[in-house]
Design a protein around this motif. Structure first.
Motif, PDB file in Angstrom:
ATOM      1  N   TYR A 375      10.905   7.408   3.214  1.00  0.00           N
ATOM      2  CA  TYR A 375       9.549   7.007   3.613  1.00  0.00           C
ATOM      3  C   TYR A 375       8.644   6.816   2.388  1.00  0.00           C
ATOM      4  O   TYR A 375       7.815   5.905   2.362  1.00  0.00           O
ATOM      5  CB  TYR A 375       8.965   8.047   4.575  1.00  0.00           C
ATOM      6  CG  TYR A 375       9.757   8.160   5.845  1.00  0.00           C
ATOM      7  CD1 TYR A 375       9.758   7.131   6.783  1.00  0.00           C
ATOM      8  CD2 TYR A 375      10.560   9.274   6.092  1.00  0.00           C
ATOM      9  CE1 TYR A 375      10.515   7.217   7.942  1.00  0.00           C
ATOM     10  CE2 TYR A 375      11.325   9.374   7.251  1.00  0.00           C
ATOM     11  CZ  TYR A 375      11.299   8.334   8.160  1.00  0.00           C
ATOM     12  OH  TYR A 375      12.060   8.422   9.306  1.00  0.00           O
ATOM     13  N   THR A 376       8.805   7.675   1.388  1.00  0.00           N
ATOM     14  CA  THR A 376       7.960   7.488   0.197  1.00  0.00           C
ATOM     15  C   THR A 376       8.390   6.225  -0.556  1.00  0.00           C
ATOM     16  O   THR A 376       7.557   5.543  -1.161  1.00  0.00           O
ATOM     17  CB  THR A 376       7.989   8.736  -0.706  1.00  0.00           C
ATOM     18  OG1 THR A 376       6.939   8.649  -1.654  1.00  0.00           O
ATOM     19  CG2 THR A 376       9.309   8.901  -1.446  1.00  0.00           C
ATOM     20  N   ARG A 377       9.678   5.900  -0.513  1.00  0.00           N
ATOM     21  CA  ARG A 377      10.120   4.638  -1.116  1.00  0.00           C
ATOM     22  C   ARG A 377       9.555   3.448  -0.362  1.00  0.00           C
ATOM     23  O   ARG A 377       9.135   2.456  -0.965  1.00  0.00           O
ATOM     24  CB  ARG A 377      11.652   4.591  -1.123  1.00  0.00           C
ATOM     25  CG  ARG A 377      12.283   5.544  -2.131  1.00  0.00           C
ATOM     26  CD  ARG A 377      13.775   5.662  -1.937  1.00  0.00           C
ATOM     27  NE  ARG A 377      14.384   6.523  -2.950  1.00  0.00           N
ATOM     28  CZ  ARG A 377      15.574   7.082  -2.830  1.00  0.00           C
ATOM     29  NH1 ARG A 377      16.307   6.883  -1.729  1.00  0.00           N
ATOM     30  NH2 ARG A 377      16.057   7.839  -3.795  1.00  0.00           N
ATOM     31  N   GLU A 378       9.524   3.544   0.946  1.00  0.00           N
ATOM     32  CA  GLU A 378       8.934   2.463   1.746  1.00  0.00           C
ATOM     33  C   GLU A 378       7.447   2.307   1.435  1.00  0.00           C
ATOM     34  O   GLU A 378       6.944   1.171   1.335  1.00  0.00           O
ATOM     35  CB  GLU A 378       9.132   2.763   3.237  1.00  0.00           C
ATOM     36  CG  GLU A 378       8.555   1.697   4.161  1.00  0.00           C
ATOM     37  CD  GLU A 378       8.751   2.046   5.627  1.00  0.00           C
ATOM     38  OE1 GLU A 378       9.669   2.834   5.953  1.00  0.00           O
ATOM     39  OE2 GLU A 378       7.977   1.529   6.459  1.00  0.00           O
ATOM     40  N   ALA A 379       6.760   3.420   1.272  1.00  0.00           N
ATOM     41  CA  ALA A 379       5.309   3.372   1.018  1.00  0.00           C
ATOM     42  C   ALA A 379       4.985   2.706  -0.316  1.00  0.00           C
ATOM     43  O   ALA A 379       3.901   2.138  -0.484  1.00  0.00           O
ATOM     44  CB  ALA A 379       4.731   4.783   1.058  1.00  0.00           C
ATOM     45  N   THR A 380       5.888   2.777  -1.266  1.00  0.00           N
ATOM     46  CA  THR A 380       5.629   2.218  -2.598  1.00  0.00           C
ATOM     47  C   THR A 380       6.323   0.877  -2.814  1.00  0.00           C
ATOM     48  O   THR A 380       6.252   0.319  -3.911  1.00  0.00           O
ATOM     49  CB  THR A 380       6.106   3.211  -3.684  1.00  0.00           C
ATOM     50  OG1 THR A 380       7.470   3.579  -3.431  1.00  0.00           O
ATOM     51  CG2 THR A 380       5.253   4.469  -3.690  1.00  0.00           C
ATOM     52  N   ALA A 381       6.991   0.352  -1.797  1.00  0.00           N
ATOM     53  CA  ALA A 381       7.853  -0.824  -1.990  1.00  0.00           C
ATOM     54  C   ALA A 381       7.082  -2.110  -2.264  1.00  0.00           C
ATOM     55  O   ALA A 381       7.585  -3.005  -2.941  1.00  0.00           O
ATOM     56  CB  ALA A 381       8.747  -1.005  -0.768  1.00  0.00           C
ATOM     57  N   LEU A 382       5.864  -2.214  -1.731  1.00  0.00           N
ATOM     58  CA  LEU A 382       5.149  -3.486  -1.835  1.00  0.00           C
ATOM     59  C   LEU A 382       4.409  -3.636  -3.161  1.00  0.00           C
ATOM     60  O   LEU A 382       3.912  -4.708  -3.484  1.00  0.00           O
ATOM     61  CB  LEU A 382       4.170  -3.616  -0.665  1.00  0.00           C
ATOM     62  CG  LEU A 382       3.770  -5.030  -0.239  1.00  0.00           C
ATOM     63  CD1 LEU A 382       4.986  -5.847   0.181  1.00  0.00           C
ATOM     64  CD2 LEU A 382       2.749  -4.992   0.902  1.00  0.00           C
ATOM     65  N   GLY A 383       4.305  -2.557  -3.919  1.00  0.00           N
ATOM     66  CA  GLY A 383       3.641  -2.634  -5.219  1.00  0.00           C
ATOM     67  C   GLY A 383       2.170  -2.267  -5.208  1.00  0.00           C
ATOM     68  O   GLY A 383       1.465  -2.503  -6.193  1.00  0.00           O
ATOM     69  N   TRP A 384       1.711  -1.679  -4.128  1.00  0.00           N
ATOM     70  CA  TRP A 384       0.308  -1.273  -4.009  1.00  0.00           C
ATOM     71  C   TRP A 384      -0.020  -0.280  -5.129  1.00  0.00           C
ATOM     72  O   TRP A 384       0.661   0.730  -5.284  1.00  0.00           O
ATOM     73  CB  TRP A 384       0.101  -0.613  -2.651  1.00  0.00           C
ATOM     74  CG  TRP A 384      -1.323  -0.352  -2.274  1.00  0.00           C
ATOM     75  CD1 TRP A 384      -2.446  -0.778  -2.899  1.00  0.00           C
ATOM     76  CD2 TRP A 384      -1.747   0.410  -1.135  1.00  0.00           C
ATOM     77  NE1 TRP A 384      -3.558  -0.344  -2.232  1.00  0.00           N
ATOM     78  CE2 TRP A 384      -3.166   0.385  -1.144  1.00  0.00           C
ATOM     79  CE3 TRP A 384      -1.087   1.086  -0.121  1.00  0.00           C
ATOM     80  CZ2 TRP A 384      -3.915   1.033  -0.173  1.00  0.00           C
ATOM     81  CZ3 TRP A 384      -1.832   1.731   0.849  1.00  0.00           C
ATOM     82  CH2 TRP A 384      -3.235   1.701   0.827  1.00  0.00           C
ATOM     83  N   ARG A 385      -1.052  -0.560  -5.901  1.00  0.00           N
ATOM     84  CA  ARG A 385      -1.451   0.309  -7.010  1.00  0.00           C
ATOM     85  C   ARG A 385      -2.329   1.444  -6.469  1.00  0.00           C
ATOM     86  O   ARG A 385      -3.523   1.529  -6.741  1.00  0.00           O
ATOM     87  CB  ARG A 385      -2.190  -0.514  -8.071  1.00  0.00           C
ATOM     88  CG  ARG A 385      -1.294  -1.559  -8.731  1.00  0.00           C
ATOM     89  CD  ARG A 385      -2.097  -2.479  -9.642  1.00  0.00           C
ATOM     90  NE  ARG A 385      -2.660  -1.761 -10.767  1.00  0.00           N
ATOM     91  CZ  ARG A 385      -2.035  -1.539 -11.907  1.00  0.00           C
ATOM     92  NH1 ARG A 385      -0.808  -1.997 -12.079  1.00  0.00           N
ATOM     93  NH2 ARG A 385      -2.627  -0.896 -12.888  1.00  0.00           N
ATOM     94  N   ASN A 386      -1.712   2.318  -5.725  1.00  0.00           N
ATOM     95  CA  ASN A 386      -2.401   3.422  -5.056  1.00  0.00           C
ATOM     96  C   ASN A 386      -1.966   4.729  -5.710  1.00  0.00           C
ATOM     97  O   ASN A 386      -0.806   5.149  -5.593  1.00  0.00           O
ATOM     98  CB  ASN A 386      -2.041   3.402  -3.564  1.00  0.00           C
ATOM     99  CG  ASN A 386      -2.783   4.464  -2.782  1.00  0.00           C
ATOM    100  OD1 ASN A 386      -2.715   5.644  -3.100  1.00  0.00           O
ATOM    101  ND2 ASN A 386      -3.496   4.037  -1.753  1.00  0.00           N
ATOM    102  N   ALA A 387      -2.882   5.370  -6.415  1.00  0.00           N
ATOM    103  CA  ALA A 387      -2.534   6.568  -7.184  1.00  0.00           C
ATOM    104  C   ALA A 387      -2.052   7.700  -6.295  1.00  0.00           C
ATOM    105  O   ALA A 387      -1.148   8.462  -6.678  1.00  0.00           O
ATOM    106  CB  ALA A 387      -3.743   7.016  -8.003  1.00  0.00           C
ATOM    107  N   LEU A 388      -2.640   7.857  -5.109  1.00  0.00           N
ATOM    108  CA  LEU A 388      -2.243   8.952  -4.225  1.00  0.00           C
ATOM    109  C   LEU A 388      -0.792   8.781  -3.760  1.00  0.00           C
ATOM    110  O   LEU A 388      -0.009   9.735  -3.767  1.00  0.00           O
ATOM    111  CB  LEU A 388      -3.180   9.013  -3.015  1.00  0.00           C
ATOM    112  CG  LEU A 388      -2.860  10.101  -1.997  1.00  0.00           C
ATOM    113  CD1 LEU A 388      -3.003  11.488  -2.616  1.00  0.00           C
ATOM    114  CD2 LEU A 388      -3.755   9.963  -0.766  1.00  0.00           C
ATOM    115  N   ILE A 389      -0.442   7.570  -3.363  1.00  0.00           N
ATOM    116  CA  ILE A 389       0.922   7.320  -2.889  1.00  0.00           C
ATOM    117  C   ILE A 389       1.922   7.493  -4.036  1.00  0.00           C
ATOM    118  O   ILE A 389       3.010   8.052  -3.858  1.00  0.00           O
ATOM    119  CB  ILE A 389       1.000   5.922  -2.253  1.00  0.00           C
ATOM    120  CG1 ILE A 389       0.227   5.917  -0.924  1.00  0.00           C
ATOM    121  CG2 ILE A 389       2.439   5.490  -2.020  1.00  0.00           C
ATOM    122  CD1 ILE A 389       0.183   4.567  -0.224  1.00  0.00           C
ATOM    123  N   ALA A 390       1.561   7.050  -5.232  1.00  0.00           N
ATOM    124  CA  ALA A 390       2.435   7.233  -6.393  1.00  0.00           C
ATOM    125  C   ALA A 390       2.588   8.727  -6.721  1.00  0.00           C
ATOM    126  O   ALA A 390       3.684   9.199  -7.047  1.00  0.00           O
ATOM    127  CB  ALA A 390       1.874   6.485  -7.596  1.00  0.00           C
TER     128      ALA A 390
END
Length: 429
Positions: A375-390
């Motif tokens: 799920y964390t890989r899915e959340a970061t898959a699109l390239g969103w520059r979101n510090a919390l998700i990273a």
């Protein structure tokens, strides 16, 4: 509770437009070419975008319907206005009024474009995004030239995690009605894909098109948010101040100033700002941010959590399903097991990046980081520059014995002012 609702009604007159512009698509394709886009007046019943009606338009529609009770379009517009009012005021009882008005419109003219668009917006407001897509698609079939329905369609597809379909809807909306609502959606699409330069350019195009003080404040505010999420607090504060100069009662900009103060280390000033905002507009996002600031100051946040739970009950009574707020809140401040339950429910209905991150984080906090990995890989898959998700991905990978170098570095790169003790301040508002 009556006082609580009165506060929110008071906020309605002062808050301006708050609607989150949710969107999708490859941003560059939406950039206006040549001359600046033509100014367009706010659509009287644009329930899906930033140019929605002020709450006062409800009164005008009610007066019209007293004279013309068979005007189905006026009933549809009244329903749409109530949906917008619920979003602006955080008063979910407006959704019930919207449903009643739209039911009346549907009895008068079933299958009418405006009625279907209003019903789609109501479904989206209640987080029933699959239903919103179904209704908005029927609306676009009834009237292929109705831009507002494409806005609802784009918002709902985004929430369902169908980003290509959302992109197509935004593109069609922009073709039909280039302006604040479509450009802000395109800006968000670009941001989700990690193209913050295009996101900013599109938001500036929206600002150029903005005509009303509320729309100008809205665009300035989101330019500030783009700067804040990149860690440029000075630029963010300048934009929030500009938003307030355009519309002094625009509370999201005051929340932005509190956010910038907190991330800049001035917690006392932040707490004062949040106290003012929450008193006038107790949206769950602001309430949680305020509580986290109080926690960091070493003060008791429990009154804010009590207020948040009151909001939850009100939302549920009005038919709003909001598992994402509770998944995030319980993971950070309550029961991880409860967070997992809410996150699974949200992800099952709306498998978007935010829901994937919420589920990953809840599983991690519940001591199940290996289950969290996909799920964390899915959340970061699109390239969103979101510090919390990273940040979440870095901690989940660490817990599973993996190399965390990349996502630890990305967290700092995305937002050097990110503070893990204030997670809600890094969430999209």
């Amino acid at each position: 509770m009556r006082d609580f609702l009165r506060l929110r009604r008071t906020a309605a007159a002062a808050a301006g437009v708050l609607t989150v512009a949710v969107a999708v698509t490859a941003g560059a394709t939406f950039l206006p070419t040549g001359a600046p886009p033509a100014r367009t007046a706010a659509a009287p019943a644009d329930v899906s975008g930033v140019s929605g009606p002020a709450p006062g338009s409800v009164k005008a529609l009610q007066e019209r319907l007293r004279r013309l009770p068979g005007d189905h379009q006026a009933w549809a517009a009244l329903g749409a206005a109530y949906v917008q009012q619920a979003r602006v005021t955080a008063d979910p009882s407006s959704y019930t009024k919207a449903e009643q008005a739209l039911d009346r419109a549907a009895r008068l003219a079933p299958g009418d474009f405006a009625v279907l668009t209003g019903q789609a917006a109501l479904a989206a407001g209640r987080h029933e995004f699959a239903a919103a897509v179904r209704l908005a698609r029927r609306a676009t079939e009834a009237n292929p030239y109705g831009a507002t329905a494409y806005g609802v369609l784009a918002d709902a597809y985004t929430q369902l995690g169908d980003y290509p379909a959302a992109s197509r809807a935004v593109r069609r909306m922009t073709d039909l009605r280039p302006g604040v609502s479509s450009f802000t959606r395109a800006s968000y699409d670009a941001e989700l894909r990690g193209d913050t330069a295009t996101a900013r350019t599109l938001m500036e195009a929206a600002l150029q098109d903005a005509f009303t003080p509320e729309d100008r404040a809205y665009c300035r505010y989101h330019l500030g948010e783009l700067s804040l999420r990149a860690g440029d607090l000075g630029a963010a504060v300048r934009m929030y101040d500009e938003a307030l100069r355009a519309s002094p009662g625009f509370l999201p900009a005051r929340a932005g100033l509190a956010r910038a103060a907190a991330l800049g280390g001035d917690l006392e000033r932040a707490a004062g700002g949040y106290a003012e905002v929450v008193e006038r507009l107790p949206l769950p996002q602001y309430v949680v941010e305020y509580g986290e600031v109080l926690e960091k100051l070493g003060r008791d946040p429990s009154p804010q959590w009590t207020l948040l739970r009151a909001q939850k009950d009100l939302m549920a009574a009005a038919g709003v399903r909001d598992d994402i707020t509770w998944a995030e809140f319980e993971a950070d401040h309550g029961s991880p097991a409860t967070a997992v339950r809410h996150a699974r429910a949200e992800y099952a209905r709306n498998p978007n990046m935010v829901a994937a991150d919420a589920l990953a984080w809840a599983l991690h906090k519940a001591g199940r980081p290996r289950e969290a990995l996909p799920y964390t890989r899915e959340a970061t898959a699109l390239g969103w520059r979101n510090a919390l998700i990273a940040h979440h991905r870095a901690l989940i990978e660490k817990a599973t014995g993996r190399d965390t170098t990349r996502f630890t570095a990305l967290t700092r790169e995305y937002n050097p002012r990110f503070d893990p003790a204030l997670p809600s301040l890094a969430r999209f508002t």
